[in-house]
Design a protein around this motif. Structure first.
Motif, PDB file in Angstrom:
ATOM      1  N   THR A 106       6.535  -1.820  11.338  1.00 30.64           N
ATOM      2  CA  THR A 106       5.758  -1.692  10.105  1.00 30.64           C
ATOM      3  C   THR A 106       6.679  -1.522   8.904  1.00 30.64           C
ATOM      4  N   GLN A 404       1.087   0.846  13.896  1.00 35.59           N
ATOM      5  CA  GLN A 404       0.359   0.238  12.771  1.00 35.59           C
ATOM      6  C   GLN A 404      -0.803   1.132  12.332  1.00 35.59           C
ATOM      7  N   SER A 410      -0.971   2.640   6.117  1.00 39.86           N
ATOM      8  CA  SER A 410      -1.994   1.813   6.767  1.00 39.86           C
ATOM      9  C   SER A 410      -3.365   2.327   6.358  1.00 39.86           C
ATOM     10  N   LEU A 436       1.937  -6.359   8.719  1.00 46.96           N
ATOM     11  CA  LEU A 436       1.003  -6.980   9.668  1.00 46.96           C
ATOM     12  C   LEU A 436       0.715  -8.416   9.226  1.00 46.96           C
TER      13      LEU A 436
END
Ligand SMILES: Nc1nc2c(c(=O)[nH]1)N[C@H]1C(S)=C(S)[C@@H](COP(=O)(O)O)O[C@H]1N2
Ligand SMILES: [Mo]
Length: 453
Positions: A106, A404, A410, A436
């Motif tokens: 990430t 994630q 996120s 992502l």
């Protein structure tokens, strides 16, 4: 006339007109063929460019040798970024071509933007160089006889896979970024298996040609070529490969002119492409990409992959009675948009980076996914399955990895650039996760199921 062709095998003393069993098969057949050069391009003298030769071919070859591995690796990374372990590889089951699974990182948040931007951008920029390389060896396509030995026949078959492979990858890739879903077959499946055919042929080709490439590059100095004017341009020395024209025409372009033309073509393609991911004013130059254009001003005016109408989202289902369902914990949790907006809000500036190469960085506001996991009663989720209101299609759900979900940036976004999401960008709520692939940033989220294992 066969005698004109310097790539002929040394003339035989025998004059048998047809293959004979005494000759042994297929040697006799080849010798027989060698005396029957078809006309036109099969005549070596038909190819007259004074620029063709091993050095020029090797310059183009060297560029491809350096850049193609970047395109190949970034393409394979894109497959890995889809998290194939969750059955999200595209194609899903690739048998023994499966690469080791690993968690897509990430950080940095622009990782997929970079890898996929390179894959698409460099892939497009290579097109003029691939074409120039093919031009430089085109007489060999018409070499006669088609092969002089079984080994040569195999080599030529591998060239079919090499040339066919790269043209197929270019064609499918370009069509996909111009008009998705144009194919009668899955783009991903075709591009994936085509890639492996090409990779195999490419590795074989490099293994065979590398010594020739090095020798040819040493045969002339790039620096002096770049100083050589048209008037002083001479053909390369006659070569054993049949690239140098036996009967060259006077040059109409210097070697440096040819290099500038091809290199300039690649740079031009780069300029027309890079704006789709660099953004800002450069976006206006991204003419090659219909989805790379500026969409105007305002908080929600940025690239849309699929509109709510195209995704068959019924606006009524996103209205006041919409609620988010959190599943996977001891009991389901339901949250209205007002309740979500009352939770601690976070903002994060993150790109949406599409597999098609474009990207768009915005400032998103909403609830952390890890806070939602906590609320659902699964504070240490191993994965989360996000479902959209969208009923059909393959973009209506995505499974996220643990890292994630837990990353502080996120979000289940409710806002973008301080305004409510527009319906096209996923109102009432959408996922946005650093690095992502765009496709997994699900819009119009209906439910999230957190899984502890
Ligand atoms: N439900 C749903 N979510 C979706 C999509 C979709 O078609 N349906 N498209 C995905 C793709 S391919 C991309 S690149 C991004 C684009 O987001 P945007 O349209 O807000 O730019 O949304 C993703 N989320
Ligand atoms: Mo996408």
């Amino acid at each position: 006339m066969a005698t004109d062709n310097p790539s002929q095998p040394s003339r035989e003393t025998s004059h048998r007109p047809v293959p004979s069993s005494q000759d042994g098969f297929p040697a006799g057949l080849w010798r027989w063929l060698a005396r029957r050069n078809p006309p036109g391009p099969f005549q070596a003298r038909a190819w007259r460019s004074p620029l063709r030769g091993p050095w020029l071919t090797s310059v183009f070859g060297l560029v491809l040798l350096i850049v193609l591995p970047v395109v190949i690796v970034s393409g394979l990374l894109s497959y890995a970024a889809y998290a194939p372990r969750f059955g999200q590889g595209n194609p899903v089951d690739v048998g023994w071509l499966r690469l080791p699974y690993f968690d897509w990182p990430t950080r940095p948040s622009w990782l997929y933007r970079l890898t996929q931007g390179l894959h698409v951008g460099l892939g497009l920029m290579l097109i003029p160089i691939v074409l120039a390389k093919l031009w430089s060896v085109v007489p060999k396509l018409f070499a006669w006889p088609p092969a002089r030995s079984a080994a040569q026949l195999l080599e030529r078959l591998s060239l079919v896979l090499l040339v066919g492979g790269i043209l197929f990858e270019i064609a499918t890739g370009v069509l996909n970024i111009q008009y998705d879903y144009l194919f009668g077959f899955s783009f991903y499946t075709a591009h994936f298996y085509g890639a492996w055919v090409f990779i195999g042929a490419f590795v074989t080709h490099v293994a065979f040609k590398l010594p020739h490439l090095i020798r040819a590059l040493r045969s002339r100095s790039l620096r002096s070529e770049l100083r050589t004017r048209l008037a002083d341009t001479r053909p390369e020395r006659p070569d054993p490969y049949g690239l140098v024209a036996p009967d060259p025409a006077p040059p109409t372009m210097s070697r440096r002119g040819a290099l500038a033309l091809v290199g300039g073509g690649a740079v031009l393609v780069g300029i027309l492409t890079a704006g789709q991911t660099l953004g800002g004013v450069t976006r206006r130059f991204a003419l090659l990409l219909p989805r790379g254009r500026d969409l105007g001003d305002g908080p929600n005016d940025f690239q849309i992959n699929r509109t709510a109408t195209a995704a068959n989202i019924n606006p009524a289902s996103t209205a006041a009675d919409w609620s988010l369902r959190l599943l996977g914990g001891p009991r389901p949790v339901t949250l209205t948009r007002t309740q979500l907006a009352a939770m601690t809000q976070h903002t994060a500036t993150l790109p949406i980076a599409c597999v098609e190469g474009w990207s768009s960085t915005q400032t998103w506001g909403g609830v952390r996914l890890r806070d939602l996991a906590q609320l659902a009663g699964v504070p240490h989720p191993a994965s989360a399955k996000v479902m959209s209101l969208e009923k059909s299609g393959s973009f209506n759900q995505a499974t996220l990895q643990s890292n994630q979900i837990l990353h502080p940036d996120s979000l289940l976004a409710l806002q973008v650039n301080q305004a409510d999401l527009s319906l096209d960008h996923g109102y009432p709520a959408r996922v946005i996760v650093p690095a992502l692939p765009g496709v997994h940033n699900t819009k119009w989220v209906r439910s999230i199921e957190f899984r502890a294992t």
